[in-house]
Design a protein around this motif. Structure first.
Motif, PDB file in Angstrom:
ATOM      1  N   TYR A  94      40.199  42.599  35.183  1.00 22.78           N
ATOM      2  CA  TYR A  94      40.826  43.582  36.066  1.00 22.78           C
ATOM      3  C   TYR A  94      39.784  44.218  36.991  1.00 22.78           C
ATOM      4  CZ  TYR A  94      42.890  48.076  37.423  1.00 22.78           C
ATOM      5  OH  TYR A  94      43.321  49.159  38.126  1.00 22.78           O
ATOM      6  N   TYR A  95      38.689  44.705  36.416  1.00 22.55           N
ATOM      7  CA  TYR A  95      37.671  45.371  37.230  1.00 22.55           C
ATOM      8  C   TYR A  95      36.895  44.374  38.091  1.00 22.55           C
ATOM      9  CZ  TYR A  95      38.638  49.780  34.905  1.00 22.55           C
ATOM     10  OH  TYR A  95      39.247  50.916  34.456  1.00 22.55           O
ATOM     11  N   ALA A  96      36.709  43.145  37.609  1.00 20.64           N
ATOM     12  CA  ALA A  96      36.040  42.126  38.427  1.00 20.64           C
ATOM     13  C   ALA A  96      36.872  41.821  39.665  1.00 20.64           C
ATOM     14  CB  ALA A  96      35.802  40.857  37.609  1.00 20.64           C
ATOM     15  N   ASN A  97      38.192  41.710  39.490  1.00 18.94           N
ATOM     16  CA  ASN A  97      39.067  41.457  40.641  1.00 18.94           C
ATOM     17  C   ASN A  97      39.024  42.617  41.626  1.00 18.94           C
ATOM     18  OD1 ASN A  97      39.900  38.922  39.805  1.00 18.94           O
ATOM     19  ND2 ASN A  97      41.629  39.725  38.637  1.00 18.94           N
ATOM     20  N   GLY A  98      38.980  43.854  41.116  1.00 16.93           N
ATOM     21  CA  GLY A  98      38.866  45.012  41.999  1.00 16.93           C
ATOM     22  C   GLY A  98      37.566  44.999  42.789  1.00 16.93           C
ATOM     23  N   ALA A  99      36.472  44.643  42.131  1.00 18.19           N
ATOM     24  CA  ALA A  99      35.178  44.570  42.816  1.00 18.19           C
ATOM     25  C   ALA A  99      35.205  43.479  43.884  1.00 18.19           C
ATOM     26  CB  ALA A  99      34.055  44.314  41.809  1.00 18.19           C
ATOM     27  N   ARG A 100      35.806  42.333  43.558  1.00 20.72           N
ATOM     28  CA  ARG A 100      35.890  41.240  44.541  1.00 20.72           C
ATOM     29  C   ARG A 100      36.729  41.658  45.754  1.00 20.72           C
ATOM     30  NH1 ARG A 100      36.845  38.077  39.634  1.00 20.72           N
ATOM     31  NH2 ARG A 100      34.834  37.200  39.038  1.00 20.72           N
ATOM     32  N   ARG A 101      37.835  42.371  45.510  1.00 26.27           N
ATOM     33  CA  ARG A 101      38.651  42.853  46.632  1.00 26.27           C
ATOM     34  C   ARG A 101      37.832  43.782  47.525  1.00 26.27           C
ATOM     35  NH1 ARG A 101      42.662  43.095  42.822  1.00 26.27           N
ATOM     36  NH2 ARG A 101      42.335  45.296  42.443  1.00 26.27           N
ATOM     37  N   SER A 102      37.077  44.689  46.925  1.00 26.23           N
ATOM     38  CA  SER A 102      36.250  45.607  47.717  1.00 26.23           C
ATOM     39  C   SER A 102      35.192  44.846  48.500  1.00 26.23           C
ATOM     40  CB  SER A 102      35.574  46.637  46.812  1.00 26.23           C
ATOM     41  OG  SER A 102      36.525  47.504  46.261  1.00 26.23           O
ATOM     42  N   LEU A 103      34.583  43.845  47.872  1.00 24.29           N
ATOM     43  CA  LEU A 103      33.544  43.066  48.553  1.00 24.29           C
ATOM     44  C   LEU A 103      34.118  42.243  49.705  1.00 24.29           C
ATOM     45  CD1 LEU A 103      31.458  41.952  45.456  1.00 24.29           C
ATOM     46  CD2 LEU A 103      30.694  43.453  47.320  1.00 24.29           C
ATOM     47  N   ASN A 104      35.372  41.866  49.618  1.00 22.16           N
ATOM     48  CA  ASN A 104      36.010  41.105  50.697  1.00 22.16           C
ATOM     49  C   ASN A 104      36.580  41.990  51.798  1.00 22.16           C
ATOM     50  OD1 ASN A 104      35.498  38.556  49.630  1.00 22.16           O
ATOM     51  ND2 ASN A 104      37.307  38.635  48.305  1.00 22.16           N
ATOM     52  N   ASP A 105      36.478  43.297  51.641  1.00 16.26           N
ATOM     53  CA  ASP A 105      37.014  44.243  52.624  1.00 16.26           C
ATOM     54  C   ASP A 105      35.859  44.842  53.428  1.00 16.26           C
ATOM     55  OD1 ASP A 105      38.178  46.305  54.056  1.00 16.26           O
ATOM     56  OD2 ASP A 105      39.387  47.022  52.356  1.00 16.26           O
TER      57      ASP A 105
END
Length: 164
Positions: free
Chosen positions: A95-106
């Motif tokens: 869950y938190y890895a996906n959130g970090a990836r979303r932030s990094l892609n934004d």
């Protein structure tokens, strides 16, 4: 004994007042009662009081994407906010890895990308450690127990040596 196991947890009160349910084993129906199979347990090397200042120091970063500071704890959102990454459930890690990836892609969140990269690296290292991969660093400690570890193998010899 029945093959169906029931998770056994204890409530652990954290220094910040949170109460966390920590799994300690599995109960199996045995006649009119239950047999309890405990997971591996250990006593932490650091007293709980030492964890509070570390959280306070990492919470001064303000709002935004919510990185994990030094990468040791989850950001301040979600059900495990502020909790340790080490030993977290695979679901929480993903869950938190996906959130970090979303932030990094934004690109609009580039201000927090350094913290998100640290957080993601810590989470990926913990995932690798739990899966028995090379990325853990402290390879002398086994991964946390999951449901498969307590699938009721039925071996009655497992309790030999228990002092009670």
């Amino acid at each position: 004994m029945s093959d169906q196991g029931f998770p056994v947890t204890v409530a652990v009160k954290r220094p910040d007042g949170r109460v966390e349910q920590v799994r300690v084993g599995t109960a199996f129906r045995n006649g009119d009662g239950f047999s309890l199979k405990l997971g591996e347990m250990s006593i932490g090397a650091t007293p709980d009081a030492a964890a509070a200042p570390r959280r306070a120091a990492s919470s001064g970063g303000g709002g935004g994407g919510g990185g994990g500071g030094a990468g040791e704890v989850f950001p301040n959102y979600g059900r495990s906010k502020g909790g340790p990454i080490r030993g977290a459930s695979m679901g929480d890690l993903e869950y938190y890895a996906n959130g970090a990836r979303r932030s990094l892609n934004d690109p609009s969140k580039s201000r927090w990308h350094d913290r998100e990269r640290q957080l993601l690296a810590a989470i990926e290292a913990e995932i690798a450690r739990q899966r028995g991969g090379d990325g853990g660093g402290g390879g002398d400690e086994p991964p946390p127990h999951g449901d498969d570890d307590f699938s009721g193998g039925g071996g009655g010899d497992d309790d030999n040596g228990i002092p009670f």
